[in-house]
Design a protein around this motif. Structure first.
Motif, PDB file in Angstrom:
ATOM      1  N   GLN A   1       0.809  -1.212   0.000  1.00 30.46           N
ATOM      2  CA  GLN A   1       0.000   0.000   0.000  1.00 30.46           C
ATOM      3  C   GLN A   1       0.848   1.270   0.000  1.00 30.46           C
ATOM      4  OE1 GLN A   1      -3.348  -0.282  -0.340  1.00 30.46           O
ATOM      5  NE2 GLN A   1      -2.923  -2.489  -0.426  1.00 30.46           N
ATOM      6  N   ASN A   2       2.043   1.159   0.548  1.00 31.61           N
ATOM      7  CA  ASN A   2       2.927   2.331   0.634  1.00 31.61           C
ATOM      8  C   ASN A   2       4.361   1.862   0.443  1.00 31.61           C
ATOM      9  OD1 ASN A   2       4.429   4.580   1.219  1.00 31.61           O
ATOM     10  ND2 ASN A   2       3.445   5.032   3.160  1.00 31.61           N
ATOM     11  N   PRO A   3       4.901   1.949  -0.779  1.00 31.26           N
ATOM     12  CA  PRO A   3       6.252   1.447  -1.054  1.00 31.26           C
ATOM     13  C   PRO A   3       7.354   2.180  -0.300  1.00 31.26           C
ATOM     14  CG  PRO A   3       5.412   2.700  -2.918  1.00 31.26           C
ATOM     15  CD  PRO A   3       4.271   2.532  -1.974  1.00 31.26           C
TER      16      PRO A   3
END
Length: 340
Positions: free
Chosen positions: A80-82
């Motif tokens: 969801q959030n690299p």
């Protein structure tokens, strides 16, 4: 009025210079400029990302002046959030040394993470996360690199290559010693065997066909420091045959005995330090320990996408790895990432 006009010209030039600097205006940046973020402050000795680019292993050391212990820490990029890494777990390698590790190498394949510390080769199965534990520990005098695939472990020493059967990880069994005839520089495990880069080119070793080791001599493939294998393609980098230059190449090895160089850029300015490929089309190369350059592979050429200088943050990097356009790096401050 003349003085006022000169003032505004100077102000305008200063503003333009500031904007160019913020956007990588030395001709090496891109977009809004690179962003460097700290991920973890652990003592990083080696980095490796699994062949499919989903998970990362970090070899760390903890201790004091007289006793240092090795650990493998496993991460996964947050889908969801690299910009965030999920900590999957830690394996204690059971290796301690008198003083900081002088030799520390790490490889990470679909089923094994293998660390080489001094003359100790230790493996952690990655088939059943999040349970990570040491599965084998082998002492091989002179070991400098090691990699494993399936039931096979290949260890490079300063003089030869040694193949072990690890179908029973608790008791690795020597299978064969292979004379490479030259120094082993890098290696990568595949589903079918091992590619070993050498001073003159590469070797391909099929554990099921040890009587027919493939040896390729080619100056454009020689001295590859880092090698990745995806499908039938090798992605490699290292010092160029041209003085003061570095190289990046993509090679079709669907027939290991007859490699076809598809892409070769061997005039990259500066001394090679490390190379990272994200498994899709993006790679990063670390030059002089301070410059990270980003490239993209096209059908038959390489496109320069920009560069960033770690010295802007008062540090240097020793190793880098790429995943989904993000460049992970190790430095004296720990584990960080660069986004272009």
């Amino acid at each position: 009025m003349k003085e006022l006009s000169i003032f505004f010209r100077v102000l305008l030039l200063a503003l333009v210079g500031f904007l160019l600097s913020a956007c990588g205006g030395d001709g090496s940046g891109s977009g809004g400029g690179p962003v460097r973020m700290q991920m973890d402050t652990l003592s990083v000795r080696a980095l490796a990302i699994e062949g499919q680019g989903q998970d990362m292993a970090v070899l760390t050391e903890t201790g004091q002046a007289v006793s240092w212990v090795g650990h493998l820490v496993f991460y996964q990029q947050d889908s969801q959030n690299p910009d965030r890494l999920l900590n999957l777990g830690t394996a204690d390698l059971g290796v301690s040394t008198q003083g900081s590790f002088s030799i520390a190498d790490l490889s990470y394949g679909p089923d094994w993470a293998v660390a080489t510390i001094e003359s100790n080769v230790t493996g952690v199965s990655t088939v059943n996360p999040p349970v990570f534990k040491r599965d084998f520990l082998l002492q091989v005098p002179g070991a400098v690199k090691a990699s494993a695939t399936g039931n096979w472990l290949l260890v490079a020493t300063s003089t030869d290559l040694r193949l072990y059967d690890i179908s029973n990880p608790a008791t690795p069994t020597p299978s064969q010693t292979i004379s490479s005839g030259t120094q082993t520089i890098g290696m990568v495990a595949t589903m079918n065997g091992f590619f070993v880069s050498t001073e003159g080119g590469y070797l391909f070793i099929d554990p099921m066909n040890l009587g027919n080791v493939t040896k390729i001599t080619n100056p454009d493939l020689a001295k590859a420091q880092k090698v990745y294998c995806y499908g039938s393609k090798l992605y490699l980098a290292g010092p160029s045959k041209f003085a003061g230059k570095s190289k990046i190449a993509r090679v079709d090895v669907s027939v290991p005995e007859n490699p076809a160089i598809e892409v070769l850029e061997d005039t990259i300015d500066g001394e090679y330090f490390d190379f990272a490929f994200d498994g899709i089309d993006t790679c990063h190369i670390l030059i002089d320990g301070e410059k990270i350059a980003k490239y993209k592979f096209a059908q038959n050429y390489l496109t320069f996408m920009g560069a960033a200088y770690l010295t802007s943050y008062g540090e240097k990097a020793s190793q880098i790895f790429s995943h989904k356009g993000v460049c992970y790096f190790s430095s004296p401050d720990g584990l960080g990432i660069f986004k272009f």
